[in-house]
Design an enzyme around this catalytic site. Structure first.
Site, short mmCIF file in Angstrom:
data_model
loop_
_atom_site.label_atom_id
_atom_site.label_comp_id
_atom_site.label_asym_id
_atom_site.label_seq_id
_atom_site.Cartn_x
_atom_site.Cartn_y
_atom_site.Cartn_z
N LYS A 70 -105.97 -44.78 -21.49
CA LYS A 70 -104.73 -45.29 -19.88
C LYS A 70 -103.42 -45.90 -20.87
O LYS A 70 -102.91 -45.35 -20.44
CB LYS A 70 -105.77 -46.36 -19.14
N LYS A 85 -109.32 -38.54 -26.69
CA LYS A 85 -109.91 -39.56 -26.38
C LYS A 85 -109.04 -39.41 -24.42
O LYS A 85 -107.81 -40.29 -24.68
CB LYS A 85 -109.46 -40.83 -26.88
N LYS A 92 -96.34 -56.85 -30.93
CA LYS A 92 -96.09 -57.21 -30.14
C LYS A 92 -94.28 -57.32 -30.54
O LYS A 92 -93.49 -57.89 -30.06
CB LYS A 92 -96.33 -58.30 -29.37
P1 ADP Z 1 -107.52 -48.08 -22.17
O1 ADP Z 1 -106.19 -48.42 -23.10
O2 ADP Z 1 -107.75 -46.38 -21.93
O3 ADP Z 1 -107.09 -48.71 -21.30
P2 ADP Z 1 -109.16 -49.18 -23.95
O4 ADP Z 1 -108.22 -49.25 -25.52
O5 ADP Z 1 -108.65 -51.08 -23.52
O6 ADP Z 1 -108.73 -48.56 -23.35
O7 ADP Z 1 -110.55 -49.80 -24.09
C1 ADP Z 1 -111.36 -50.51 -23.26
C2 ADP Z 1 -112.87 -50.04 -23.89
O8 ADP Z 1 -112.81 -48.79 -23.13
C3 ADP Z 1 -112.63 -50.00 -25.20
O9 ADP Z 1 -114.39 -50.98 -25.35
C4 ADP Z 1 -113.11 -48.52 -25.38
O10 ADP Z 1 -113.75 -48.07 -26.58
C5 ADP Z 1 -113.45 -48.01 -24.03
N1 ADP Z 1 -112.84 -46.44 -24.06
C6 ADP Z 1 -111.97 -46.76 -23.78
N2 ADP Z 1 -111.89 -44.93 -23.68
C7 ADP Z 1 -112.55 -44.74 -23.73
C8 ADP Z 1 -112.82 -43.17 -23.86
N3 ADP Z 1 -111.59 -42.48 -24.07
N4 ADP Z 1 -114.58 -42.96 -24.58
C9 ADP Z 1 -114.99 -44.22 -24.51
N5 ADP Z 1 -114.63 -44.75 -24.97
C10 ADP Z 1 -113.85 -45.54 -24.03
#
Ligand code: ADP
Ligand code: TRP
Length: 331
Positions: free
Chosen positions: A197, A194, A111
Site C-alpha cells: 500500500k 511485493k 521522518k
Molecule cells: P503496507 O505498507 O503495504 O500496508 P506494511 O509494510 O505496513 O504493508 O506491512 C504490514 C504487514 O503485512 C507486515 O507484517 C508485512 O510483512 C505484511 N505484508 C505487507 N505486504 C505484504 C506482501 N505483499 N506479502 C506478504 N506480506 C505482506
C-alpha cells in the site's frame, strides 16, 4: 505459553499481502500464545489526524481484524488509548531514554526527511512508546517486519536498562516472533515483487474492495507483449499474475493458463478476467463480514470494552510493580 504483543497502525485497509503476510499468522498465533493485539492510535497522533479520521481508522482496523478471524475471547484485542498505563510507562521509560540514541533511530531520520514541517517530540520518542506497549505486558515475542526490528532492539535496550538500573530481573527481553518458513509473499499488480500500500496503492487489492474495483485493478495489471519465446524468463508482471493464480485459482485453472503460455496461445486479458473472479471469490466472505461488523456498533463496543478490561488487568499489574521498584511507595 509465550506472551506475544503486536501493535497495528490505524492506516487504512488490509490488502491481500497483509492478510497472508500477517493476519493469517495472527489467527494461528492466538491459539498457542497469550496474545495482545492493539490498535496504535496514540502512535498515529504523530501525523496529526483529524478526530473523525482517527476514529474512522480505528474502527476500520477493528472491523477488519475481527473479519479476518482474530477472536476477542482468545486474544486480547484492544485500543492503545484505552490503556492509560501505557502512557505512564512511556513517561517513566523516557526518563532513561537518551536523546542521542533516539535521534539515531532510522525511522526518526526518515521522518525528518519526509515531514520536516512536523518533527514533533512524539516522533523522537516513538521507540519509547513502542517499548512501553511491549513491556507493559512483559512480552516475550513480537511479530515484526524488517522495518520494525530496530525499534524492537531499542525495546530490549530500555528493558535491560531498567533491569540493570534497579538491579532486578523484571522485564523479559522480547524477541522477534519467528514466522517460520510458511510466510507467503503476495506480489503486486504493478510488476513489483511485493504488493504494498505504501509503495503504490494501485498495486494492491484490499479485502474491502468491491468486485467492480477488483476487476478494474486486475485488468490494469502490468503484463508484456506476450510469450515471444516461452523458454525465456517471463516478465515480472506476468510472473506475478501466475503467482497470484497459484494462490487464488483452482490448480486446473493455473495449469490451463500455464499450458496456454507454453504453447504461445495465451491471451492475458482472459487470464486476468479469470484471476479477478477467483480473487473476488476469496475476498467476498471477508467483505461481507466486514459490512456486517461495521454496522454492529453494539458488538464493536463490547469487543473494545472486553479488550480494555483484559489489557488493563495485565498492564495494571506490571505498572504497580514498576512503581514500587522505582520507589513510588504509598504512605
Ligand atoms: P503496507 O505498507 O503495504 O500496508 P506494511 O509494510 O505496513 O504493508 O506491512 C504490514 C504487514 O503485512 C507486515 O507484517 C508485512 O510483512 C505484511 N505484508 C505487507 N505486504 C505484504 C506482501 N505483499 N506479502 C506478504 N506480506 C505482506
Ligand atoms: N511501530 C509499529 C509499526 O509501525 C506499530 C507498533 C506500535 C507496534 N507499537 C507496537 C508493533 C508494539 C509491535 C509492538 O508497524
Amino acid at each position: 505459553m509465550a506472551i506475544v504483543v503486536s501493535g497495528i497502525r490505524p492506516t487504512g485497509n488490509l490488502h491481500l499481502g497483509n492478510y497472508f503476510g500477517a493476519l493469517q499468522s495472527f489467527v494461528k498465533m492466538q491459539e498457542e500464545n497469550q496474545c495482545f493485539f492493539f490498535i496504535a492510535d496514540y502512535h498515529s497522533l504523530t501525523t496529526h489526524p483529524t478526530p473523525a479520521d482517527l476514529h474512522g481508522n480505528v474502527k476500520t482496523v477493528l472491523v477488519e481484524f475481527l473479519a479476518c478471524g482474530l477472536d476477542p475471547e482468545k486474544a486480547t484485542l484492544y485500543i492503545q488509548s484505552d490503556l492509560p498505563q501505557t502512557a505512564e510507562l512511556y513517561l517513566l521509560l523516557n526518563m532513561n531514554a537518551y536523546i542521542g540514541e533516539l535521534e539515531r533511530c532510522t525511522s526518526f531520520k526518515e521522518k525528518i526527511r519526509t515531514q520536516p514541517q512536523n518533527v514533533n517530540a512524539g516522533l523522537l520518542t516513538y521507540p519509547t512508546l513502542m517499548a512501553a506497549d511491549i513491556i507493559i505486558h512483559k512480552a516475550h515475542q513480537v511479530p515484526v517486519g524488517k522495518d520494525q526490528e530496530q525499534h524492537l532492539e531499542m525495546t530490549r535496550t530500555f528493558a535491560n536498562r531498567f533491569n540493570r538500573m534497579y538491579n532486578i530481573d523484571f522485564f523479559p527481553e522480547p524477541v522477534a516472533y519467528n514466522f517460520g518458513e510458511n510466510l507467503v509473499k503476495i506480489p503486486g499488480l504493478d510488476g513489483n515483487l511485493k504488493m504494498s500500500k505504501s509503495d503504490n496503492e494501485s498495486s494492491a487489492i484490499f479485502l474491502a474492495d468491491s468486485p467492480e474495483i477488483i476487476r478494474k485493478k486486475v485488468m490494469k495489471a502490468v503484463t508484456d507483449s506476450g510469450p515471444a519465446n516461452p523458454d525465456q524468463p517471463r516478465s515480472q508482471g506476468v510472473e506475478n499474475l501466475f503467482t497470484l493464480l497459484s494462490y487464488f485459482s483452482f490448480p486446473e485453472t493455473a495449469a490451463f493458463f500455464e499450458n496456454q503460455y507454453n504453447t504461445g496461445s495465451i491471451r492475458y486479458g482472459d487470464m486476468k478476467k479469470q484471476l479477478a473472479e477467483d480473487i473476488i471469490r476469496f475476498t467476498t466472505p471477508f467483505r461481507e463480514k466486514m459490512m456486517a461488523l461495521s454496522a454492529d456498533e453494539g458488538y464493536l463496543k463490547k469487543v473494545a470494552l472486553m479488550g480494555a478490561e483484559k489489557a488493563q488487568a495485565s498492564a495494571g499489574k506490571t505498572l504497580q510493580e514498576v512503581r514500587e521498584i522505582i520507589g513510588f511507595k504509598p504512605f
